[in-house]
Enzyme design. Structure first.
Site, PDB file in Angstrom:
ATOM      1  N   TRP A 274     -83.985   6.217 -88.964  1.00 47.07           N
ATOM      2  CA  TRP A 274     -83.023   5.987 -90.045  1.00 47.07           C
ATOM      3  C   TRP A 274     -81.638   6.500 -89.697  1.00 47.07           C
ATOM      4  O   TRP A 274     -80.637   5.848 -90.017  1.00 47.07           O
ATOM      5  CB  TRP A 274     -83.526   6.560 -91.366  1.00 47.07           C
ATOM      6  CG  TRP A 274     -84.644   5.720 -91.920  1.00 47.07           C
ATOM      7  CD1 TRP A 274     -85.935   6.113 -92.148  1.00 47.07           C
ATOM      8  CD2 TRP A 274     -84.587   4.331 -92.290  1.00 47.07           C
ATOM      9  NE1 TRP A 274     -86.669   5.057 -92.635  1.00 47.07           N
ATOM     10  CE2 TRP A 274     -85.872   3.955 -92.735  1.00 47.07           C
ATOM     11  CE3 TRP A 274     -83.577   3.363 -92.289  1.00 47.07           C
ATOM     12  CZ2 TRP A 274     -86.173   2.657 -93.184  1.00 47.07           C
ATOM     13  CZ3 TRP A 274     -83.878   2.070 -92.728  1.00 47.07           C
ATOM     14  CH2 TRP A 274     -85.155   1.732 -93.162  1.00 47.07           C
TER      15      TRP A 274
ATOM     16  N   LYS B 195     -89.016   5.700-102.497  1.00 38.65           N
ATOM     17  CA  LYS B 195     -89.946   6.520-101.743  1.00 38.65           C
ATOM     18  C   LYS B 195     -90.568   7.556-102.684  1.00 38.65           C
ATOM     19  O   LYS B 195     -91.766   7.644-102.811  1.00 38.65           O
ATOM     20  CB  LYS B 195     -89.253   7.248-100.583  1.00 38.65           C
ATOM     21  CG  LYS B 195     -88.377   6.350 -99.709  1.00 38.65           C
ATOM     22  CD  LYS B 195     -89.176   5.303 -98.936  1.00 38.65           C
ATOM     23  CE  LYS B 195     -88.345   4.187 -98.346  1.00 38.65           C
ATOM     24  NZ  LYS B 195     -87.479   4.553 -97.256  1.00 38.65           N
TER      25      LYS B 195
ATOM     26  N   ASP C 173     -78.868  11.806 -95.901  1.00 38.11           N
ATOM     27  CA  ASP C 173     -79.793  10.773 -96.361  1.00 38.11           C
ATOM     28  C   ASP C 173     -81.103  11.483 -96.701  1.00 38.11           C
ATOM     29  O   ASP C 173     -81.854  11.881 -95.823  1.00 38.11           O
ATOM     30  CB  ASP C 173     -80.009   9.742 -95.249  1.00 38.11           C
ATOM     31  CG  ASP C 173     -81.054   8.689 -95.618  1.00 38.11           C
ATOM     32  OD1 ASP C 173     -81.640   8.770 -96.711  1.00 38.11           O
ATOM     33  OD2 ASP C 173     -81.280   7.778 -94.786  1.00 38.11           O
TER      34      ASP C 173
END
Ligand SMILES: *Cc1c(COP(=O)(O)O)cnc(C)c1O
Length: 369
Positions: A109, A204, A180
């Site tokens: 990511w 998530k 993040d």
């Protein structure tokens, strides 16, 4: 939920969109046709309707309470997912400046984030875990970030590799720390004051797909240049209470219910963190006990409490593992295509019973070979 519906629900180890608390789903079902007092479903309601605005404000207030977010920060509910933040952050904080932004590349990511950021300005990688296949993280004293950096960017939990920071990387006082936190948001308490921007897509750990929470220090709001597309300017959203355009009303409503669940049923983020630690320990202790059979991906000291990644000796045993797990109602355990192996995502809503069932299955599978 009817007993039949409940019985059909598997233990869902999906990495995202992921499991939600059953009591939240039940409330959504109960209020689907008509939100109490509203005369319609929330799905049919204007985002300007007072009842929805109250829901939006309550979701924000509950996030502020859970994470002790001070008034120095705006809390925004945006669309475009976390990936849009990969662009929106450098567009606001880097584009048009003479500065360089600094990135820690710790897995898939943060690697994707850097690929977008280079389109907006000068970027420097200060750490890259590629050599060890993203199984490690930088140590506390290792990083040198210049005082004039535009910001320091990192990902607190790499969902795909299963490596997680247990504390923030060191960052000079004047440099905004940008995080993040998509896959560990609301899994543990955080010191929000340490951050310039902390963001997370909901799907998530915090709600359904469709909304991304952005917590941004208010002094950063003026930075974006006025020639950016209006949607990309953080201040447009902050000045309009996340109603610059129509926000994702349903996703915000469900996120608000998850926040209430954390407050009322779990008892806050300290209690949640404790449960998450215990759940993760159940799986890592099997991996350690059977270390000649299961091979954990993450180095021990950076193991994620949200995404537990490991491999079996070969593809054949992995196939049998997944099939045997499915028979025990343990689902969505296949690792990401880029890493392979097994990934058990054990977010807030995964009950301990599900993790215990998986741990028991892993033990018996390893002893049988
Ligand atoms: C899932 C995920 C993303 C991507 O989120 P989208 O909402 O699909 O854009 C980014 N970062 C992390 C850490 C994630 O887990």
């Amino acid at each position: 939920m009817t007993t039949q519906d409940l019985a059909q629900r598997i233990f869902n180890f999906s990495a995202g969109p992921a499991a939600l608390p059953v009591s939240v789903l039940e409330q959504v079902r109960d209020e689907m046709l008509c939100l109490p007092g509203a005369g319609s479903s929330l799905l049919e309601m204007s985002h300007r309707d007072k009842q929805f605005v109250d829901i939006l404000h309550a979701a924000e207030a509950d996030l502020r309470q859970l994470l002790s977010i001070s008034d120095d920060y705006a809390v925004l509910f945006l669309q475009g997912g976390s990936r849009f933040q990969f662009s929106m952050i450098p567009a606001n904080l880097l584009r048009g400046t003479q500065k360089t932004a600094h990135y820690l590349v710790t897995g898939s990511w943060s690697k994707s984030a850097i690929a977008e950021a280079v389109k907006e300005g000068a970027i420097e990688k200060v750490w890259d875990g590629a050599e060890k296949n993203y199984s490690t993280l930088p140590s506390a004293g290792e990083l040198r970030i210049p005082d004039d950096s535009a910001y320091l960017y990192y990902c607190s939990n790499e969902t795909i590799q299963g490596v997680q920071f247990q504390s923030e990387p060191a960052c000079p006082a004047g440099v905004p720390l940008v995080c993040d936190a998509s896959s560990d948001f609301l899994s543990r308490p955080l010191e929000v004051d340490r951050y310039g921007i902390l963001y997370a897509c909901a799907q998530k750990n915090a709600g359904p797909a469709g909304v991304t929470v952005v917590i941004i220090r208010r002094d950063l709001l003026p930075l974006g240049s006025a020639d950016l597309p209006g949607y990309m300017l953080y201040r447009n959203h902050a000045e309009n209470d996340s109603e610059w355009n129509t926000p994702p009303t349903f996703a915000i409503y469900v996120l608000g219910l998850v926040a209430k669940w954390l407050q009322r049923e779990v008892g806050g983020l300290d209690a949640m963190a404790q449960q998450n630690r215990e759940k993760a320990d159940l799986l890592y202790s099997v991996i350690d006990e059977y270390s000649d059979f299961y091979q954990g991906h993450a180095a021990r000291d950076v193991r994620s409490r949200m995404n537990v990644t490991f491999r079996l000796p070969d593809d054949e045993s992995q196939g049998r593992f997944l099939a045997g797990a499915a028979e025990q109602q343990l689902g969505n355990l296949k690792g990401h295509r880029s890493v392979g192996g097994i990934r058990a995502s054990i977010y807030n809503a995964m009950p301990r019973e599900g993790v215990q069932t998986l741990a028991d299955f892993m033990r018996s599978f390893a002893s049988q070979g």
